[in-house]
Design an enzyme around this catalytic site. Sequence first.
Site, PDB file in Angstrom:
ATOM      1  N   CYS A   2       5.553  11.287   3.614  1.00 56.96           N
ATOM      2  CA  CYS A   2       4.799  12.027   4.610  1.00 56.96           C
ATOM      3  C   CYS A   2       5.362  13.435   4.767  1.00 56.96           C
ATOM      4  O   CYS A   2       6.186  13.880   3.980  1.00 56.96           O
ATOM      5  CB  CYS A   2       4.869  11.305   5.963  1.00 56.96           C
ATOM      6  SG  CYS A   2       4.507   9.543   5.874  1.00 56.96           S
ATOM      7  N   ARG A  45       0.741  11.726   7.754  1.00 58.59           N
ATOM      8  CA  ARG A  45       1.070  10.426   7.167  1.00 58.59           C
ATOM      9  C   ARG A  45       0.334  10.161   5.856  1.00 58.59           C
ATOM     10  O   ARG A  45      -0.881  10.313   5.767  1.00 58.59           O
ATOM     11  CB  ARG A  45       0.746   9.293   8.143  1.00 58.59           C
ATOM     12  CG  ARG A  45       1.187   7.924   7.610  1.00 58.59           C
ATOM     13  CD  ARG A  45       0.759   6.772   8.482  1.00 58.59           C
ATOM     14  NE  ARG A  45       1.305   5.516   7.963  1.00 58.59           N
ATOM     15  CZ  ARG A  45       0.860   4.300   8.295  1.00 58.59           C
ATOM     16  NH1 ARG A  45      -0.127   4.182   9.187  1.00 58.59           N
ATOM     17  NH2 ARG A  45       1.397   3.220   7.760  1.00 58.59           N
ATOM     18  N   ASN A  69       9.913  10.593   7.042  1.00 57.31           N
ATOM     19  CA  ASN A  69       9.334  10.834   5.720  1.00 57.31           C
ATOM     20  C   ASN A  69      10.152  10.069   4.704  1.00 57.31           C
ATOM     21  O   ASN A  69      11.367  10.272   4.602  1.00 57.31           O
ATOM     22  CB  ASN A  69       9.353  12.337   5.405  1.00 57.31           C
ATOM     23  CG  ASN A  69       8.985  12.631   3.957  1.00 57.31           C
ATOM     24  OD1 ASN A  69       8.254  11.876   3.319  1.00 57.31           O
ATOM     25  ND2 ASN A  69       9.481  13.740   3.442  1.00 57.31           N
ATOM     26  N   GLY A  70       9.509   9.189   3.927  1.00 58.39           N
ATOM     27  CA  GLY A  70      10.229   8.485   2.880  1.00 58.39           C
ATOM     28  C   GLY A  70       9.983   6.999   2.893  1.00 58.39           C
ATOM     29  O   GLY A  70       8.978   6.516   3.430  1.00 58.39           O
ATOM     30  N   GLU A  71      10.913   6.259   2.305  1.00 59.19           N
ATOM     31  CA  GLU A  71      10.830   4.804   2.232  1.00 59.19           C
ATOM     32  C   GLU A  71      12.227   4.216   2.365  1.00 59.19           C
ATOM     33  O   GLU A  71      13.179   4.719   1.760  1.00 59.19           O
ATOM     34  CB  GLU A  71      10.242   4.345   0.889  1.00 59.19           C
ATOM     35  CG  GLU A  71       8.847   4.848   0.574  1.00 59.19           C
ATOM     36  CD  GLU A  71       7.764   4.227   1.434  1.00 59.19           C
ATOM     37  OE1 GLU A  71       8.048   3.200   2.100  1.00 59.19           O
ATOM     38  OE2 GLU A  71       6.640   4.771   1.442  1.00 59.19           O
ATOM     39  N   ILE A 283       2.071  12.720 -20.163  1.00 60.17           N
ATOM     40  CA  ILE A 283       1.385  13.994 -20.361  1.00 60.17           C
ATOM     41  C   ILE A 283       1.505  14.416 -21.818  1.00 60.17           C
ATOM     42  O   ILE A 283       2.497  14.121 -22.491  1.00 60.17           O
ATOM     43  CB  ILE A 283       1.940  15.085 -19.419  1.00 60.17           C
ATOM     44  CG1 ILE A 283       0.980  16.266 -19.324  1.00 60.17           C
ATOM     45  CG2 ILE A 283       3.330  15.520 -19.832  1.00 60.17           C
ATOM     46  CD1 ILE A 283       1.197  17.120 -18.111  1.00 60.17           C
TER      47      ILE A 283
END
Length: 613
Positions: A2, A45, A69-71, A283
């Site tokens: 977030c 969020r 913000n984060g996990e 890529i």
Amino acid sequence: MCGIYGSTVRYDDDVIFQKLARADFRGPDYSGFEHSGLVTLGHNRLAIVDLDHRSDQPFTYNHLKIVFNGEIYNYKTLRVKLTALGYRFTTDSDTEVITAAFLEYGENCVNHFNGMFAFVIYNTITHQLFGARDRLGKKPFYYAHCGLDFEFASQPSQICIGRNVTLNEQAINEYFIWGYVPEPKSAWNEIQKLEAGHSFSFDCNTGIFRAKKYWELDLMHAEHYEGSYQEAQADLTRLITNAVDIRMHADVPLGVYLSGGIDSSLVASLAAKNFKNVKTFCIKFREKGFDESVFAAKIAAHLQTDHHTIECNKEEGLELIESFGRYYDEPFADSSAIPTLLLSKYTKKHVTVVLSGDGGDESFLGYSRYKWFSMVDQLFKCPLAVRKKLADIISISPNYRHKLIAIGICNPEIRSLYGLMLGGLEYSWLENPSIGLQVPFMDIWSSKSTSVLQKLSAFDTKTYLNGDINTKVDRGTMAFSLEARAPLMDHRVVSFAQNLPDSYKFKYGVQKRILKDILYQYAPAQLFDRPKSGFTMPLNHWFKNELKDHVMDNLSINELKNIPGINVQKSFDMINDHMSGKWNRATQIWKLLVFTQWLKNQSSNPISTYQVA
């Protein structure tokens, strides 16, 4: 994943809306703020775990409010422990677990978290703020502090709105050396970064701010691994497998970046081993020597993943360069940010979370400069006068790398050589390059009990991985509301790698030895029997051909005069040297291009003149 925001400055609501809107790409699923006591807290969020709006932020738990913000990957284990201690939970989110852990463990709660995070908790009773940034700096945290005024955000441009800021010229000089602005500085004098592995407290009543280091790579007191190579391989396999497994939990679609290299292939292999229908993404470049997509496709076929290849060309790359400043905010010159943006743009169409192989090169000695540097280290045992004579002989060679070696060994100290080498060694186009080398973490080089390779690994982890790789990946993925997770940056894996003998990681010219031997249990070794390519763009070619006009228009003499800290004529001569093929100056030209673009973005988006309410 977030964007967080907060301030003790009481701005008008329309200013807060602007500040949140500036980083809306970080969290498109919900945006909100509230004034609480002496603080305003805001949040954008990106819903990953517990998608219900009950987990929206700012989040309240008892007398605490949090923006995060984060996990936290081990939050389920922590939740069980905290429940046994009497805590009750109304959501399935890791946000709620952080607040309960803070109530139970106080500031020491950060040592219980395994994850990537930047969060701030507000105690509505004591009017104290407590916040922290993860150990390795995966998530950003910017702040401005002056007396009772304290403001923080995920993106520095959010803080800029509504206040006067000035350019930090020393930070800009450091940018021209490193390619990014090293912490704790930012591009502005008034804004700083909270350093990785640090927490802080702020008293809203007194204005006292205190930062505290809670984690460090401790080379001096590390417990060196004493087991056999086979035992280390087994222990590391268990660690990395668990690091991958706990990062595969999400309530949204998830995939893996697969470049075709050792690190991402190992992550993809372990993910495919324990989970079904794993999606992988890579890529493709048209230019020969920069494209590993064919190898990634072969590995994906072996692992039987749902594989996707995205092509990068100079037209789309140029388009992303134009919008670069919106996402990166500060000058940032890692050119692989462009393919990162492009890959993220297309990956987001399929998943919301992606795992990457970031961190493997730093911890397991994967960069080619480590091999080169271990050899050059022997030369630094010779007196400087001897090295200078040797440099005179080497510099006669027309070979570009030989010229770099000649310049490098004339440095008085090996630590100065390494800092310069990361950016190309030759800085005559800067007015005072020595300023840019005065960055933190140089004390790593004074350690007497560690090898030069251990110092290199630790130094890169504290500088390059933190300031460059993490910045590139966080901004590049969040630009398209995509969350990136890096199992090889699990702090347990990093600490374990630092304690291993060098020979377990680098022996007989084989780099990342132990990682390769683990990988070869899941994928054939012949798929990786090739030189390391890296996630880079063919700038050397593009600048002399397709993008030549773009370079000359944006880095003319008049444009160069706007850049602080450089010698204009020498910089212009350097650009012409590149165009004539005399010297590969792509790295330096890219730094100048990025900075010029950033300056233009600053002037075209002036700081708001809104007043504090």
